[in-house]
Design a protein around this motif. Sequence first.
Motif, PDB file in Angstrom:
ATOM      1  N   PRO A 286     -31.474 -37.214 -41.050  1.00  0.00           N
ATOM      2  CA  PRO A 286     -31.250 -38.425 -41.858  1.00  0.00           C
ATOM      3  C   PRO A 286     -29.814 -38.935 -41.797  1.00  0.00           C
ATOM      4  N   GLU A 287     -28.845 -38.018 -41.766  1.00  0.00           N
ATOM      5  CA  GLU A 287     -27.448 -38.441 -41.779  1.00  0.00           C
ATOM      6  C   GLU A 287     -27.021 -39.110 -40.468  1.00  0.00           C
ATOM      7  N   ASP A 288     -27.837 -38.971 -39.413  1.00  0.00           N
ATOM      8  CA  ASP A 288     -27.502 -39.571 -38.117  1.00  0.00           C
ATOM      9  C   ASP A 288     -28.262 -40.858 -37.838  1.00  0.00           C
ATOM     10  N   LEU A 289     -29.174 -41.255 -38.718  1.00  0.00           N
ATOM     11  CA  LEU A 289     -30.004 -42.432 -38.467  1.00  0.00           C
ATOM     12  C   LEU A 289     -29.172 -43.706 -38.344  1.00  0.00           C
ATOM     13  N   GLY A 290     -28.194 -43.881 -39.229  1.00  0.00           N
ATOM     14  CA  GLY A 290     -27.402 -45.106 -39.224  1.00  0.00           C
ATOM     15  C   GLY A 290     -26.641 -45.310 -37.935  1.00  0.00           C
ATOM     16  N   ALA A 291     -26.198 -44.221 -37.296  1.00  0.00           N
ATOM     17  CA  ALA A 291     -25.408 -44.330 -36.076  1.00  0.00           C
ATOM     18  C   ALA A 291     -26.210 -44.868 -34.902  1.00  0.00           C
ATOM     19  N   LEU A 292     -27.536 -44.819 -34.981  1.00  0.00           N
ATOM     20  CA  LEU A 292     -28.354 -45.322 -33.881  1.00  0.00           C
ATOM     21  C   LEU A 292     -28.288 -46.843 -33.772  1.00  0.00           C
ATOM     22  N   GLY A 293     -28.040 -47.527 -34.873  1.00  0.00           N
ATOM     23  CA  GLY A 293     -27.969 -48.980 -34.851  1.00  0.00           C
ATOM     24  C   GLY A 293     -29.311 -49.668 -34.719  1.00  0.00           C
ATOM     25  N   LEU A 294     -30.385 -48.998 -35.119  1.00  0.00           N
ATOM     26  CA  LEU A 294     -31.727 -49.555 -34.933  1.00  0.00           C
ATOM     27  C   LEU A 294     -32.278 -50.258 -36.166  1.00  0.00           C
TER      28      LEU A 294
END
Length: 242
Positions: free
Chosen positions: A170-178
Amino acid sequence: MDYTTIEVTRDDRGAVRITLNRPQRRNAFNDTMLRELDRCARELNDDPTVRLVTLTGAGGDFCSGRDTAELSEVGARDSGRPVPAAGGHESSMFRALEMPTVALLDGAVVGGGLGFALQCDLRIATDRVKLYDGHLRAGMAPSVAAWYLPRATTVGRALRFCAHHRPVPPEDLGALGLFEAIVAPHELEAAHERLVAPFLGTDPRLLRHTKALLREAQTEGYEATMRRVGLVRAIERLGKPA
């Protein structure tokens, strides 16, 4: 039209919602669902009053990919072709929709289900979404994700995502930019309403013209796009009183 694997609802604003409705299989798609989705998409394109299409899943999951009960049948069907079929050849109906599209993502978003989500113009996810491609782990190159992911994020991020052997934390979802937003599950509907409000106050015909122009502009030069804009405006003027 009656469906057995999806539900289609519409409100008086021209907003249509397609719900993948096989919760007992985490909304995994089978051949029947693909046929129903394809028919639904063609009918929506034929209806000039539809402003927006939202795609979601029933029962707390978006889509867990191709139903594993059909994998051997699908593999046999594809391997029997003289020339192997292109990836995603059966599941590009959301890309073909002419109006703005939004995916509401919760729970499993896996494999071909990820492909459905990436075909939509906009995406909102909950913070419990399980985003996973899974093709590499299954011994296959990615399908439609190979085209959409590097355009939505970067080649490096897309490569890292495809190589993951488990859902993105969950903490890495934002970094995907999707995603337009990542929210708690109980906030998903409110976030959706905020996102789609501008579309629902716009002429549905102009929305479709604008989406078509923006898509073509991705591969055209500036002058070609401006010529296309001129042609579209000329067509629009034909429908207006002098």
